[in-house]
Motif scaffolding. Structure first.
Motif, PDB file in Angstrom:
ATOM      1  N   LEU A 160      41.843  23.028  55.244  1.00 21.44           N
ATOM      2  CA  LEU A 160      40.728  23.157  54.308  1.00 21.44           C
ATOM      3  C   LEU A 160      39.930  24.425  54.584  1.00 21.44           C
ATOM      4  O   LEU A 160      39.534  25.150  53.662  1.00 21.44           O
ATOM      5  CB  LEU A 160      39.826  21.928  54.399  1.00 21.44           C
ATOM      6  N   ALA A 161      39.682  24.724  55.871  1.00 16.83           N
ATOM      7  CA  ALA A 161      38.905  25.907  56.237  1.00 16.83           C
ATOM      8  C   ALA A 161      39.586  27.192  55.771  1.00 16.83           C
ATOM      9  O   ALA A 161      38.934  28.116  55.268  1.00 16.83           O
ATOM     10  CB  ALA A 161      38.682  25.947  57.752  1.00 16.83           C
ATOM     11  N   VAL A 162      40.907  27.267  55.928  1.00 20.97           N
ATOM     12  CA  VAL A 162      41.637  28.460  55.494  1.00 20.97           C
ATOM     13  C   VAL A 162      41.584  28.596  53.973  1.00 20.97           C
ATOM     14  O   VAL A 162      41.349  29.683  53.436  1.00 20.97           O
ATOM     15  CB  VAL A 162      43.106  28.401  55.978  1.00 20.97           C
ATOM     16  N   LEU A 163      41.778  27.492  53.253  1.00 26.18           N
ATOM     17  CA  LEU A 163      41.730  27.547  51.790  1.00 26.18           C
ATOM     18  C   LEU A 163      40.337  27.943  51.298  1.00 26.18           C
ATOM     19  O   LEU A 163      40.199  28.741  50.354  1.00 26.18           O
ATOM     20  CB  LEU A 163      42.132  26.192  51.212  1.00 26.18           C
ATOM     21  N   VAL A 164      39.297  27.414  51.938  1.00 26.35           N
ATOM     22  CA  VAL A 164      37.930  27.752  51.535  1.00 26.35           C
ATOM     23  C   VAL A 164      37.627  29.214  51.842  1.00 26.35           C
ATOM     24  O   VAL A 164      36.986  29.916  51.051  1.00 26.35           O
ATOM     25  CB  VAL A 164      36.921  26.822  52.228  1.00 26.35           C
ATOM     26  N   ARG A 165      38.095  29.676  52.997  1.00 26.62           N
ATOM     27  CA  ARG A 165      37.833  31.073  53.367  1.00 26.62           C
ATOM     28  C   ARG A 165      38.440  32.035  52.346  1.00 26.62           C
ATOM     29  O   ARG A 165      37.905  33.118  52.098  1.00 26.62           O
ATOM     30  CB  ARG A 165      38.399  31.345  54.760  1.00 26.62           C
ATOM     31  N   HIS A 166      39.554  31.632  51.745  1.00 26.41           N
ATOM     32  CA  HIS A 166      40.226  32.483  50.758  1.00 26.41           C
ATOM     33  C   HIS A 166      40.077  31.900  49.354  1.00 26.41           C
ATOM     34  O   HIS A 166      40.959  32.092  48.514  1.00 26.41           O
ATOM     35  CB  HIS A 166      41.710  32.613  51.113  1.00 26.41           C
ATOM     36  N   ARG A 167      38.959  31.200  49.116  1.00 28.89           N
ATOM     37  CA  ARG A 167      38.804  30.499  47.845  1.00 28.89           C
ATOM     38  C   ARG A 167      38.962  31.455  46.661  1.00 28.89           C
ATOM     39  O   ARG A 167      38.500  32.591  46.679  1.00 28.89           O
ATOM     40  CB  ARG A 167      37.448  29.790  47.782  1.00 28.89           C
ATOM     41  N   GLY A 168      39.649  30.935  45.641  1.00 30.32           N
ATOM     42  CA  GLY A 168      39.959  31.727  44.461  1.00 30.32           C
ATOM     43  C   GLY A 168      41.290  32.438  44.549  1.00 30.32           C
ATOM     44  O   GLY A 168      41.840  32.852  43.531  1.00 30.32           O
ATOM     45  N   SER A 169      41.817  32.583  45.770  1.00 28.99           N
ATOM     46  CA  SER A 169      43.102  33.259  45.961  1.00 28.99           C
ATOM     47  C   SER A 169      44.206  32.226  46.186  1.00 28.99           C
ATOM     48  O   SER A 169      43.970  31.160  46.753  1.00 28.99           O
ATOM     49  CB  SER A 169      43.049  34.201  47.173  1.00 28.99           C
ATOM     50  N   ILE A 170      45.406  32.561  45.762  1.00 33.07           N
ATOM     51  CA  ILE A 170      46.553  31.680  45.969  1.00 33.07           C
ATOM     52  C   ILE A 170      47.189  32.018  47.311  1.00 33.07           C
ATOM     53  O   ILE A 170      47.505  33.177  47.591  1.00 33.07           O
ATOM     54  CB  ILE A 170      47.581  31.859  44.845  1.00 33.07           C
ATOM     55  N   LEU A 171      47.361  31.009  48.150  1.00 36.53           N
ATOM     56  CA  LEU A 171      48.048  31.167  49.429  1.00 36.53           C
ATOM     57  C   LEU A 171      49.378  30.435  49.354  1.00 36.53           C
ATOM     58  O   LEU A 171      49.425  29.259  48.966  1.00 36.53           O
ATOM     59  CB  LEU A 171      47.207  30.604  50.574  1.00 36.53           C
ATOM     60  N   ASN A 172      50.449  31.114  49.722  1.00 37.04           N
ATOM     61  CA  ASN A 172      51.747  30.455  49.647  1.00 37.04           C
ATOM     62  C   ASN A 172      51.989  29.609  50.900  1.00 37.04           C
ATOM     63  O   ASN A 172      51.271  29.758  51.910  1.00 37.04           O
ATOM     64  CB  ASN A 172      52.868  31.477  49.415  1.00 37.04           C
ATOM     65  N   PRO A 173      52.976  28.713  50.881  1.00 39.01           N
ATOM     66  CA  PRO A 173      53.206  27.826  52.021  1.00 39.01           C
ATOM     67  C   PRO A 173      53.464  28.560  53.331  1.00 39.01           C
ATOM     68  O   PRO A 173      53.042  28.104  54.398  1.00 39.01           O
ATOM     69  CB  PRO A 173      54.419  26.993  51.587  1.00 39.01           C
ATOM     70  N   THR A 174      54.149  29.692  53.274  1.00 37.16           N
ATOM     71  CA  THR A 174      54.416  30.452  54.500  1.00 37.16           C
ATOM     72  C   THR A 174      53.121  30.950  55.127  1.00 37.16           C
ATOM     73  O   THR A 174      52.935  30.893  56.348  1.00 37.16           O
ATOM     74  CB  THR A 174      55.346  31.644  54.199  1.00 37.16           C
ATOM     75  N   GLN A 175      52.194  31.446  54.310  1.00 37.32           N
ATOM     76  CA  GLN A 175      50.900  31.900  54.823  1.00 37.32           C
ATOM     77  C   GLN A 175      50.116  30.751  55.439  1.00 37.32           C
ATOM     78  O   GLN A 175      49.511  30.892  56.511  1.00 37.32           O
ATOM     79  CB  GLN A 175      50.087  32.534  53.686  1.00 37.32           C
ATOM     80  N   LEU A 176      50.116  29.610  54.780  1.00 38.56           N
ATOM     81  CA  LEU A 176      49.378  28.459  55.299  1.00 38.56           C
ATOM     82  C   LEU A 176      50.007  27.945  56.586  1.00 38.56           C
ATOM     83  O   LEU A 176      49.294  27.590  57.531  1.00 38.56           O
ATOM     84  CB  LEU A 176      49.331  27.347  54.248  1.00 38.56           C
ATOM     85  N   LEU A 177      51.316  27.918  56.650  1.00 38.70           N
ATOM     86  CA  LEU A 177      51.989  27.457  57.862  1.00 38.70           C
ATOM     87  C   LEU A 177      51.610  28.330  59.053  1.00 38.70           C
ATOM     88  O   LEU A 177      51.330  27.838  60.150  1.00 38.70           O
ATOM     89  CB  LEU A 177      53.501  27.480  57.647  1.00 38.70           C
TER      90      LEU A 177
END
Length: 227
Positions: A160-177
């Motif tokens: 959640l913290a990573v998604l919020v930090r980049h809110r509005g941007s699309i993060l792919n599964p590799t980046q999230l992993l």
């Protein structure tokens, strides 16, 4: 002038690092324990962090994990442990480089220069995210939705913290992993899919209209904030 925060509990080493880095053109702040280091990260917003692992009170591994909750700040680990397993652990936990004590002054400066050259200015989560419905406090690791506590696992909180930090941007599964899991080696990308599903289920548990995380077919995931 780039600002370097040094978290090092040996006062002599901290002093030597300060002298070396100032002579090399950096602005330097030094703290001697993990909790003070986290407060300094929040308040100073440095360009680069030099982190000792063997800290008092809160060790460097914990500091590294907490910093990664709020920022992609470049981090160089300093450690007296030079075993391969320690280096692998540090890099997989989110450090950008690992240097074993004792180290050469020129090598340290060269590594810092390399880190700053290959990284864009770090992005930071705001101290507390609050959109009127969802409230996230990275320091306290607390999440509340419509005034109710949401209980997340450490991995779910980091996601959640990573998604919020980049809110509005699309993060792919590799980046999230790479950014969320302490040891992403050997983990399939489906791990991200199931973690996102669990996180969304918790956030939407008492209001199905409150969709915080959007799946973008063929690309990844994006945090949109409260509906």
């Amino acid at each position: 002038m780039s600002r370097v925060l040094v978290i090092e509990d040996d006062a002599d080493v901290g002093l030597a690092l300060g002298v070396l880095l100032r002579r090399s053109g950096y602005e330097v702040d030094h703290v001697e324990d993990g909790r003070a280091g986290l407060r300094a990260v929040h308040s100073l917003r440095p360009d680069l962090l030099v982190l000792d692992i063997g800290l008092r009170d809160m060790d460097g591994w914990q500091v590294l994990e907490r910093v990664r909750d709020i920022s992609d700040l470049p981090i160089l680990i300093l450690s007296g442990h030079g075993q391969e397993a320690d280096k692998v652990r540090g890099l997989r936990a989110g450090a950008d480089d690992y240097l074993t004590k004792p180290f050469g002054s020129n090598e340290l400066v060269a590594r810092l220069e390399a880190l700053l050259r290959r990284t864009v200015p770090p992005t930071w989560a705001i101290e507390v995210y609050d959109d009127g419905r969802l409230r996230i406090d990275p320091q306290q690791r607390s999440v509340r939705l419509d005034g109710l506590d949401v209980r997340l696992t450490p991995t779910e909180f980091r996601l959640l913290a990573v998604l919020v930090r980049h809110r509005g941007s699309i993060l792919n599964p590799t980046q999230l992993l790479a950014q969320v899991w302490d040891d992403p080696s050997g983990l399939g990308l489906e791990r991200v899919k199931f973690a996102v599903l669990r996180l969304r289920r918790k956030l939407e548990s008492h209001d199905s209209t409150c969709v915080q995380i959007e799946s973008v077919r063929g690309f990844g995931y994006r945090f949109r904030g409260a509906a």
